[in-house]
Design a protein around this motif. Structure first.
Motif, mmCIF file in Angstrom:
data_model
loop_
_atom_site.group_PDB
_atom_site.id
_atom_site.type_symbol
_atom_site.label_atom_id
_atom_site.label_comp_id
_atom_site.label_asym_id
_atom_site.label_seq_id
_atom_site.Cartn_x
_atom_site.Cartn_y
_atom_site.Cartn_z
ATOM 1 N N GLY A 125 -6.515 4.037 4.916
ATOM 2 C CA GLY A 125 -5.587 3.390 5.831
ATOM 3 C C GLY A 125 -4.161 3.900 5.671
ATOM 4 O O GLY A 125 -3.440 4.093 6.659
ATOM 5 N N ALA A 126 -3.747 4.131 4.439
ATOM 6 C CA ALA A 126 -2.398 4.658 4.186
ATOM 7 C C ALA A 126 -2.253 6.051 4.798
ATOM 8 O O ALA A 126 -1.233 6.364 5.425
ATOM 9 C CB ALA A 126 -2.126 4.700 2.682
ATOM 10 N N LYS A 127 -3.279 6.882 4.626
ATOM 11 C CA LYS A 127 -3.230 8.230 5.209
ATOM 12 C C LYS A 127 -3.212 8.162 6.730
ATOM 13 O O LYS A 127 -2.464 8.905 7.379
ATOM 14 C CB LYS A 127 -4.411 9.065 4.715
ATOM 15 C CG LYS A 127 -4.248 9.484 3.269
ATOM 16 C CD LYS A 127 -5.383 10.309 2.700
ATOM 17 C CE LYS A 127 -6.205 11.094 3.638
ATOM 18 N NZ LYS A 127 -7.228 11.920 3.034
ATOM 19 N N ALA A 128 -4.006 7.284 7.318
ATOM 20 C CA ALA A 128 -4.049 7.156 8.777
ATOM 21 C C ALA A 128 -2.707 6.661 9.318
ATOM 22 O O ALA A 128 -2.231 7.148 10.358
ATOM 23 C CB ALA A 128 -5.172 6.197 9.189
ATOM 24 N N HIS A 129 -2.072 5.738 8.613
ATOM 25 C CA HIS A 129 -0.771 5.224 9.044
ATOM 26 C C HIS A 129 0.283 6.333 9.010
ATOM 27 O O HIS A 129 1.061 6.502 9.947
ATOM 28 C CB HIS A 129 -0.344 4.052 8.159
ATOM 29 C CG HIS A 129 0.926 3.425 8.606
ATOM 30 N ND1 HIS A 129 2.060 3.472 7.855
ATOM 31 C CD2 HIS A 129 1.239 2.763 9.744
ATOM 32 C CE1 HIS A 129 3.039 2.859 8.502
ATOM 33 N NE2 HIS A 129 2.567 2.420 9.654
ATOM 34 N N ARG A 130 0.289 7.109 7.949
ATOM 35 C CA ARG A 130 1.243 8.225 7.861
ATOM 36 C C ARG A 130 0.991 9.232 8.983
ATOM 37 O O ARG A 130 1.931 9.695 9.630
ATOM 38 C CB ARG A 130 1.152 8.902 6.500
ATOM 39 C CG ARG A 130 2.149 10.056 6.382
ATOM 40 C CD ARG A 130 2.039 10.756 5.055
ATOM 41 N NE ARG A 130 2.814 11.971 5.065
ATOM 42 C CZ ARG A 130 3.892 12.183 4.322
ATOM 43 N NH1 ARG A 130 4.335 11.254 3.509
ATOM 44 N NH2 ARG A 130 4.533 13.334 4.390
ATOM 45 N N GLU A 131 -0.266 9.559 9.220
ATOM 46 C CA GLU A 131 -0.598 10.504 10.284
ATOM 47 C C GLU A 131 -0.128 9.991 11.645
ATOM 48 O O GLU A 131 0.430 10.749 12.448
ATOM 49 C CB GLU A 131 -2.103 10.774 10.317
ATOM 50 C CG GLU A 131 -2.501 11.779 11.371
ATOM 51 C CD GLU A 131 -3.993 12.063 11.394
ATOM 52 O OE1 GLU A 131 -4.438 12.690 12.361
ATOM 53 O OE2 GLU A 131 -4.703 11.659 10.457
ATOM 54 N N MET A 132 -0.309 8.698 11.903
ATOM 55 C CA MET A 132 0.132 8.105 13.166
ATOM 56 C C MET A 132 1.642 8.248 13.337
ATOM 57 O O MET A 132 2.129 8.615 14.405
ATOM 58 C CB MET A 132 -0.276 6.639 13.224
ATOM 59 C CG MET A 132 0.192 5.922 14.483
ATOM 60 S SD MET A 132 0.228 4.126 14.316
ATOM 61 C CE MET A 132 1.448 3.903 13.039
ATOM 62 N N LEU A 133 2.388 7.963 12.275
ATOM 63 C CA LEU A 133 3.840 8.100 12.340
ATOM 64 C C LEU A 133 4.253 9.548 12.587
ATOM 65 O O LEU A 133 5.141 9.827 13.395
ATOM 66 C CB LEU A 133 4.479 7.580 11.047
ATOM 67 C CG LEU A 133 4.409 6.075 10.826
ATOM 68 C CD1 LEU A 133 4.902 5.725 9.424
ATOM 69 C CD2 LEU A 133 5.201 5.340 11.894
ATOM 70 N N GLU A 134 3.582 10.483 11.904
ATOM 71 C CA GLU A 134 3.913 11.890 12.084
ATOM 72 C C GLU A 134 3.587 12.351 13.503
ATOM 73 O O GLU A 134 4.350 13.110 14.109
ATOM 74 C CB GLU A 134 3.175 12.740 11.048
ATOM 75 C CG GLU A 134 3.726 12.528 9.642
ATOM 76 C CD GLU A 134 2.912 13.228 8.573
ATOM 77 O OE1 GLU A 134 1.724 13.538 8.808
ATOM 78 O OE2 GLU A 134 3.464 13.454 7.481
ATOM 79 N N PHE B 278 3.128 12.048 -1.464
ATOM 80 C CA PHE B 278 2.525 10.840 -0.889
ATOM 81 C C PHE B 278 1.116 10.622 -1.454
ATOM 82 O O PHE B 278 0.787 9.529 -1.931
ATOM 83 C CB PHE B 278 2.490 10.975 0.638
ATOM 84 C CG PHE B 278 1.536 10.051 1.327
ATOM 85 C CD1 PHE B 278 1.827 8.705 1.466
ATOM 86 C CD2 PHE B 278 0.348 10.528 1.849
ATOM 87 C CE1 PHE B 278 0.937 7.852 2.111
ATOM 88 C CE2 PHE B 278 -0.541 9.690 2.490
ATOM 89 C CZ PHE B 278 -0.250 8.337 2.618
ATOM 90 N N VAL B 279 0.293 11.658 -1.416
ATOM 91 C CA VAL B 279 -1.094 11.544 -1.912
ATOM 92 C C VAL B 279 -1.094 11.204 -3.396
ATOM 93 O O VAL B 279 -1.823 10.308 -3.840
ATOM 94 C CB VAL B 279 -1.887 12.827 -1.619
ATOM 95 C CG1 VAL B 279 -3.213 12.847 -2.363
ATOM 96 C CG2 VAL B 279 -2.117 12.982 -0.121
ATOM 97 N N ARG B 280 -0.265 11.890 -4.180
ATOM 98 C CA ARG B 280 -0.209 11.603 -5.622
ATOM 99 C C ARG B 280 0.216 10.159 -5.885
ATOM 100 O O ARG B 280 -0.358 9.470 -6.723
ATOM 101 C CB ARG B 280 0.761 12.564 -6.315
ATOM 102 C CG ARG B 280 0.146 13.899 -6.673
ATOM 103 C CD ARG B 280 1.064 14.698 -7.594
ATOM 104 N NE ARG B 280 2.234 15.206 -6.896
ATOM 105 C CZ ARG B 280 2.274 16.348 -6.215
ATOM 106 N NH1 ARG B 280 1.199 17.099 -6.124
ATOM 107 N NH2 ARG B 280 3.384 16.736 -5.625
#
Length: 75
Positions: free
Chosen positions: A43-52, A65-67
Motif C-alpha cells: 500500500g505504501a508503494k502504491a500510494h507513492r506511485e499514485m503521487l508520482e 523510501f524502500v529501505r
C-alpha cells in the motif's frame, strides 16, 4: 546505486511539486502478522506511485523510501 521507480514518468524539475515530508511512519504496524505487514508495504508503494503519477516528485529517493518502509515494517 540509485534505483528509480520504473512506473514513474520523468518529471520536469522546473515545474514539479516536490514533496519534502514529513513522511508517513509505519512503525505502529510492525507487530502485525507478516502477511499484513506486506500488505502495508504494498500500500505504501502504491500510494507513492499514485503521487508520482500525479506529478509530485519526492525528495526522499525511491531506494531510501524502500529501505525506510521495510525497516519500519520489519519486512
Amino acid at each position: 546505486m540509485t534505483t528509480t521507480n520504473p512506473h514513474t514518468p520523468p518529471q520536469d524539475a522546473r515545474t514539479a511539486t516536490i514533496v519534502t515530508g514529513p513522511w508517513p511512519v509505519y512503525t505502529q504496524f510492525k507487530d502485525l502478522p507478516e502477511r499484513e505487514r506486506w500488505v502495508m508495504y504494498s500500500g505504501a508503494k502504491a500510494h507513492r506511485e499514485m503521487l508520482e503519477q500525479a506529478g509530485f516528485v519526492m525528495s526522499e529517493s525511491y531506494d531510501d523510501f524502500v529501505r525506510r518502509v521495510t525497516r519500519e515494517l520489519n519486512v
